[in-house]
Design an enzyme around this catalytic site. Sequence first.
Site, PDB file in Angstrom:
ATOM      1  N   GLY A  85       7.375  21.980 -68.978  1.00  0.00           N
ATOM      2  CA  GLY A  85       7.057  22.878 -69.516  1.00  0.00           C
ATOM      3  C   GLY A  85       5.556  23.961 -68.969  1.00  0.00           C
ATOM      4  O   GLY A  85       5.649  24.421 -68.872  1.00  0.00           O
ATOM      5  N   TYR A  86       4.731  22.919 -68.919  1.00  0.00           N
ATOM      6  CA  TYR A  86       3.681  22.741 -68.549  1.00  0.00           C
ATOM      7  C   TYR A  86       3.668  23.687 -67.278  1.00  0.00           C
ATOM      8  O   TYR A  86       3.264  24.880 -66.653  1.00  0.00           O
ATOM      9  CB  TYR A  86       2.239  22.285 -68.961  1.00  0.00           C
ATOM     10  CG  TYR A  86       0.645  23.070 -68.174  1.00  0.00           C
ATOM     11  CD1 TYR A  86      -0.112  23.760 -69.312  1.00  0.00           C
ATOM     12  CD2 TYR A  86       0.068  22.747 -66.880  1.00  0.00           C
ATOM     13  CE1 TYR A  86      -1.096  24.051 -68.615  1.00  0.00           C
ATOM     14  CE2 TYR A  86      -0.904  23.118 -66.582  1.00  0.00           C
ATOM     15  CZ  TYR A  86      -1.854  23.685 -67.818  1.00  0.00           C
ATOM     16  OH  TYR A  86      -2.851  24.184 -66.825  1.00  0.00           O
ATOM     17  N   ALA A  87       4.447  23.134 -66.125  1.00  0.00           N
ATOM     18  CA  ALA A  87       4.823  23.216 -64.801  1.00  0.00           C
ATOM     19  C   ALA A  87       5.156  24.129 -64.806  1.00  0.00           C
ATOM     20  O   ALA A  87       4.802  26.089 -63.674  1.00  0.00           O
ATOM     21  CB  ALA A  87       5.408  22.352 -64.346  1.00  0.00           C
TER      22      ALA A  87
END
Length: 256
Positions: A160-162
């Site tokens: 999700g962060y990437a």
Amino acid sequence: MSTKNPFDLSGKTALVTGCNKGIGKAMAIGLAEAGADIIGVSNSLALADSDIEKEVLLAGKKFKAYQADLSDRTSLYAFIEKVFAENKSIDILVNNAGTIMRAPAAEHSDEYWDRVININLDAQFILARETGKRMLEQGSGKIIFTCSLLSFQGGVNVPGYAASKGAIASLVKALANEWAGKGINVNGIAPGYIATDNTEALRNDAERSKSILDRIPAGRWGETDDFKGPVTFLASAASNYVHGTILTVDGGWMGR
């Protein structure tokens, strides 16, 4: 030859999200030290007597504190309405607030995904759009996004962060393409491995920490103060011909 300091931010007002700690706090202090008044917002920011307020006042500048839950649209829009009603103009937006949720992709829940995307991407676009509208009216402005090395790489156990940081890198370029000719600079700063809460798990893992340090030419974890100069550059007249760029502050990581 002009003797004016192109890095001087006197008379400017900067809105810094996620300014309560870490990189955001250091960037807010750096902007104040360069002459800007600071508007700070964070979900956990004390409305009076916070450490960041004391640091900004120590630099001789004004500080206004706001609280908002950037994962919640109602809270976000209430903050936007309030901050523009109470402040004449915002010259600089530092879209820094973010979060990270760690889990392998096969175990990365909808809740993890939604929270990360809501804070790291949705809120940042909405803030940039609403602030950008006002900057277009005044014919000038600086918008700076906090990107990541994962704006360029995929990372491990942080899908999700990437995804959010890859999207932010594209958003920097998209907004710059539209607004560069209208007096607004849109750029990003991509931190490398910095000693903050977000990297505590990595720093506490001796094997992973060593592998990271072995790749960094500078040979150390970054410090939050390493962001004072870059954010001041991108917020100032010194960067007037810089558009759609993501400045890596990574000790040389991306050069390896």
